[in-house]
Design an enzyme around this catalytic site. Structure first.
Site, PDB file in Angstrom:
ATOM      1  N   GLU A 154       4.859  -5.892 -37.240  1.00 48.60           N
ATOM      2  CA  GLU A 154       4.128  -6.304 -36.034  1.00 48.60           C
ATOM      3  C   GLU A 154       4.013  -5.139 -35.049  1.00 48.60           C
ATOM      4  OE1 GLU A 154       7.975  -8.792 -34.596  1.00 48.60           O
ATOM      5  OE2 GLU A 154       6.238  -8.902 -33.276  1.00 48.60           O
ATOM      6  N   THR A 155       5.097  -4.415 -34.903  1.00 46.71           N
ATOM      7  CA  THR A 155       5.164  -3.285 -33.979  1.00 46.71           C
ATOM      8  C   THR A 155       6.025  -2.231 -34.644  1.00 46.71           C
ATOM      9  OG1 THR A 155       4.956  -4.693 -32.033  1.00 46.71           O
ATOM     10  CG2 THR A 155       5.953  -2.548 -31.682  1.00 46.71           C
ATOM     11  N   HIS A 214       6.286  21.127 -36.015  1.00 43.78           N
ATOM     12  CA  HIS A 214       7.487  20.455 -36.510  1.00 43.78           C
ATOM     13  C   HIS A 214       7.504  20.369 -38.036  1.00 43.78           C
ATOM     14  CE1 HIS A 214       8.746  18.215 -32.556  1.00 43.78           C
ATOM     15  NE2 HIS A 214       8.415  19.485 -32.345  1.00 43.78           N
ATOM     16  N   ASP A 239       4.382  25.351 -31.868  1.00 44.43           N
ATOM     17  CA  ASP A 239       5.565  24.966 -32.640  1.00 44.43           C
ATOM     18  C   ASP A 239       5.153  23.809 -33.547  1.00 44.43           C
ATOM     19  OD1 ASP A 239       7.836  23.681 -33.582  1.00 44.43           O
ATOM     20  OD2 ASP A 239       8.787  23.437 -31.614  1.00 44.43           O
ATOM     21  N   HIS A 281       0.081  31.022 -24.418  1.00 45.17           N
ATOM     22  CA  HIS A 281       0.282  29.820 -25.226  1.00 45.17           C
ATOM     23  C   HIS A 281       0.882  30.212 -26.566  1.00 45.17           C
ATOM     24  CE1 HIS A 281      -2.010  27.508 -22.293  1.00 45.17           C
ATOM     25  NE2 HIS A 281      -2.983  28.407 -22.362  1.00 45.17           N
ATOM     26  N   HIS A 295       1.331  -1.304 -31.379  1.00 44.06           N
ATOM     27  CA  HIS A 295       1.079  -2.655 -31.873  1.00 44.06           C
ATOM     28  C   HIS A 295      -0.423  -2.845 -31.890  1.00 44.06           C
ATOM     29  CE1 HIS A 295       1.414  -7.020 -32.298  1.00 44.06           C
ATOM     30  NE2 HIS A 295       0.509  -7.125 -31.323  1.00 44.06           N
ATOM     31  N   HIS A 311       3.533  22.499 -20.507  1.00 43.15           N
ATOM     32  CA  HIS A 311       2.376  22.574 -21.403  1.00 43.15           C
ATOM     33  C   HIS A 311       2.200  21.269 -22.178  1.00 43.15           C
ATOM     34  CE1 HIS A 311       1.121  26.993 -21.489  1.00 43.15           C
ATOM     35  NE2 HIS A 311       2.031  26.907 -20.533  1.00 43.15           N
ATOM     36  N   MET A 356      -0.943  19.687 -24.405  1.00 43.45           N
ATOM     37  CA  MET A 356      -0.965  20.702 -25.446  1.00 43.45           C
ATOM     38  C   MET A 356      -0.088  20.285 -26.623  1.00 43.45           C
ATOM     39  SD  MET A 356      -1.379  24.616 -24.607  1.00 43.45           S
ATOM     40  CE  MET A 356      -2.223  25.662 -25.785  1.00 43.45           C
ATOM     41  N   HIS A 410       3.180  -1.253 -27.043  1.00 48.68           N
ATOM     42  CA  HIS A 410       3.593  -2.597 -26.654  1.00 48.68           C
ATOM     43  C   HIS A 410       4.737  -2.617 -25.649  1.00 48.68           C
ATOM     44  CE1 HIS A 410       4.015  -6.965 -26.882  1.00 48.68           C
ATOM     45  NE2 HIS A 410       2.850  -6.967 -27.501  1.00 48.68           N
ATOM     46  N   HIS A 458       3.091  21.419 -30.975  1.00 50.10           N
ATOM     47  CA  HIS A 458       2.931  21.539 -29.530  1.00 50.10           C
ATOM     48  C   HIS A 458       3.159  22.963 -29.075  1.00 50.10           C
ATOM     49  CE1 HIS A 458       7.328  21.741 -28.623  1.00 50.10           C
ATOM     50  NE2 HIS A 458       7.427  21.001 -29.715  1.00 50.10           N
ATOM     51  N   CYS A 459       2.711  23.229 -27.871  1.00 49.08           N
ATOM     52  CA  CYS A 459       2.928  24.518 -27.246  1.00 49.08           C
ATOM     53  C   CYS A 459       4.360  24.560 -26.710  1.00 49.08           C
ATOM     54  CB  CYS A 459       1.930  24.729 -26.111  1.00 49.08           C
ATOM     55  SG  CYS A 459       1.891  26.413 -25.475  1.00 49.08           S
TER      56      CYS A 459
END
Lengths: 249, 407
Positions: free
Chosen positions: B344-345, B165, B163, B160, B321, B211, B216, B371, B200-201
């Site tokens: 709203e969304t 971001h 990363d 494993h 939403h 993964h 993950m 939604h 994430h992996c």
């Protein structure tokens, strides 16, 4: 809460038992099977009746209809769905689930036509009477404001495990009816209505019997958990039959 | 110095081992007995132990061979952040006090069998950070450093890494954090961008989506040092955090359509790649399983409380939403841009985390959904808030209860 209003479904194809069929049944002549009736399809009913508070009585199917029983209807071409027990299981004594009220009606029609008997779904009151001794106490509503009735029965604890189990895995009532609790909810014939509904209006949703009250649209086979459905939807939908006539048939 | 020299000279470079493990995994799935466990020779474990035991030394050695200046850690204070399982957030300050911190965290890459949907018995050998899907929420402030100890338990089947971001360089740290079973690694990186970010992996190749689609991934929230603000610069504060990880699963099925069960992590590899290649998830859920945040897992709040909803979606686009509520302030991207208001969304780009702030004004049950309502209702992306408080008839009232109509 709207009061429960019980009436027999107009569209449930109840159960036009012909005179001849009744005669055959009363004679008990199993060899005469004019419509290919197979008496092995008959459900096992409690020997003792379930007695209502008004003194009326009915007989209940001991188990929910099983996948094996259901598939005989499918074999006969009368039930569109064919069911399988859960993955990896070969035994057919699992409750038949994933059934809408339309599906259930197919089975009921087939069974009554082939057996010449008159089975039906229980009313909501009958279901509650059957299950009174085995159901958990209803929890207090989490909201009391009238504008929150839609959310008041939301359950945040005491929810039953959703994994399906074989028939007979749950409780047995004093009359010998099993699995009224557990994670299969059972269709009743009672429409969900508000007070003073307009007679003749279509029925869009029905009460189902289970560990907590639920109302399910007649088309639904799998009450998905999600979206706007903020209640605590039933895990699985199945059914059992009742009869006003005593066994044995 | 020949920058490729090392990998040519070294018979088991990271890259070689990685390729080897992918092939071994695929072979095992297809039933090649020669690859029965243990897949890695004991030698490998011994090396891993040795590496773990001398992490500090290894780090020193790398520094000595590099032209890069050593990091200037003066002025930083070390603090330890105890990570907690979702949907909760670790203890943290909304406004940073004191100077920048080195936030020390530890994550274990745990492979565990998890139920995805009780109704069907669908399960997955989830690949996790600290045993949960999503991985835990990490919180720091802009200008802080995050110092992660990433430990891969000795009984893991797979390598494993991670990363971030939010970080800069080395594939988000992925290139510097490959750990094999029985190894640990320490990575330090500076949080220079404020916002919510996914992590994430990413072990390489098809293993990356494998993964990620086995759970993950998770989020880190990098707060501005002076906290969240509206467009006019007024401070925005929250009472609690609800941390959602939207997870798409692609579970293999047998010829009957039933979900397959596997004995060990990785056994589903070949089947999973086939299922993933359809791009149609069998499940798309919040916090690892259908119904994880409903019923007894429902989130709790009170009228007047402000909740910050942090939504991680590492792989698929989502459009959260809050049914019956709104996003008062929404940061779809960074915290340095002004928040969107009264939404709203909102949108969570796949490979992204986002935050939405809402103050509850009405009691009841709220559904927090993707939604795309097919995903919400049929694939599982629904969570619930149960909110206590006094009903406000100004905001809403049922004027006439349902009654017969001639219409």
């Amino acid at each position: 809460m709207p009061t429960a209003t019980s009436f027999r479904l107009a569209w449930l194809p109840v159960i036009g038992v012909s005179g001849l069929a009744v005669a055959v049944a009363f004679l008990g002549v199993a060899a005469l099977r004019p419509w290919g009736a197979d008496m092995t399809d008959l459900p096992s009913m409690t020997p003792r009746p379930v007695v209502m508070s008004d003194g009326s009585a009915f007989y209940a199917q001991i188990h929910e209809v099983t996948t094996g029983e259901w598939n005989r209807c499918a074999d006969a071409g009368a039930c569109k769905l064919r069911l399988r027990p859960p993955s990896g299981q070969t035994d057919t004594s699992w409750p038949a689930t994933g059934l809408s009220l339309i599906d259930v009606t197919e089975y009921l029609k087939w069974l009554n036509e082939t057996s010449g008997h008159e089975f039906r779904l229980p009313t909501r009151a009958e279901w509650r009477r059957m299950a009174a001794d085995v159901l958990p106490d209803a929890p207090d509503p989490i909201f009391t404001d009238p504008n929150l009735t839609w959310a008041s029965s939301y359950l945040v604890e005491g929810l039953v495990d959703r994994r399906l189990r074989p028939s007979g895995s749950w409780s047995e009532s004093p009359e010998g009816v099993v699995d009224l609790d557990g994670n299969v909810w059972e269709w009743t014939q009672d429409c969900f209505r508000g007070e003073g509904f307009a007679r003749g209006a279509r029925c869009a949703a029905y009460h189902v019997g289970g560990e907590h009250d639920a109302v399910i649209p007649y088309l639904v086979r799998d009450p998905a958990r999600g979206g706007c459905a903020v209640g605590s939807p039933p895990a699985h939908l199945g059914f059992r039959l009742v009869s006003d006539d005593p066994p044995p048939f | 110095m020949n920058r490729f020299g090392k990998s040519i000279d070294t018979p088991t470079s990271r890259r070689n081992v990685l390729r080897g493990s992918v092939l071994a995994g695929a072979a095992a799935v297809t039933g090649a007995g020669a690859f029965a466990m243990p897949r890695r020779a004991p030698l490998r474990t011994a090396r891993a132990d040795a590496a773990s035991a001398h992490l500090h030394k290894v780090a020193e050695q790398m520094t000595a061979e590099s032209d890069a200046k050593p990091a200037d850690l003066s002025g930083y204070t070390r603090v330890r952040q105890e990570l907690v399982a979702p949907p909760f957030a670790p203890e943290h300050e909304q406004v940073a006090t004191g100077g920048p911190k080195i936030v020390e965290i530890t994550m274990d890459t745990t492979e565990r069998l998890m139920m995805v949907d009780e109704d069907t018995g669908a399960s997955i050998w989830a690949l996790t950070y600290n045993g949960s899907v999503p991985g835990p929420l990490i919180i720091c402030h802009e200008g802080d450093m995050v110092e992660l100890t990433l430990r891969n338990p000795a009984d893991s089947m797979m390598e494993h890494n991670i990363d971030f971001h939010a970080s800069t360089g080395a594939l988000g740290g992925g290139g510097l954090t490959h750990v094999y079973p029985g190894e640990e690694v320490v990575l330090r990186w500076k949080a220079t961008k404020a916002g919510c970010f996914t992590y994430h992996c990413a072990p390489g190749g098809a293993m990356i989506p494998y993964h990620v689609c086995h759970g993950m991934n998770g989020a880190i929230m990098v707060l501005p040092r002076d906290g969240l603000k509206d467009a006019a610069g007024n401070p925005l504060r929250y009472d609690s955090i609800a941390y959602f990880g939207e997870q798409d699963y692609y579970l293999p099925r047998d010829e009957n359509g039933d979900y397959r069960f596997y004995e060990a992590a990785g056994d589903d590899y070949a089947d999973s790649l086939d299922a993933m290649a359809t791009l149609v998830p069998t499940h798309q859920v919040f916090n690892g399983a259908v119904g994880a945040l409903t019923g007894d897992g429902a989130l709790k709040a009170k009228v007047g409380e402000t909740v910050l909803m942090v939504h991680n979606s590492c792989n698929v686009d989502s459009r959260p939403h809050l049914i019956g509520g709104h996003g008062d302030y929404v940061w779809e991207t960074s915290f340095t841009d002004p928040p969107l208001t009264n939404m709203e969304t909102w949108f969570v780009r796949g490979g992204c985390a986002a935050a939405a702030m809402y103050t509850f004004e009405q009691p009841g049950v709220y559904a927090y959904v993707n939604h795309n309502l097919i995903i919400a209702a049929l694939k599982g992306a629904t969570a619930h808030f149960v909110v206590d408080g006094q009903w406000n008839n100004d905001l809403m009232e049922q004027v006439v209860a349902p009654r017969p109509t001639e219409a």
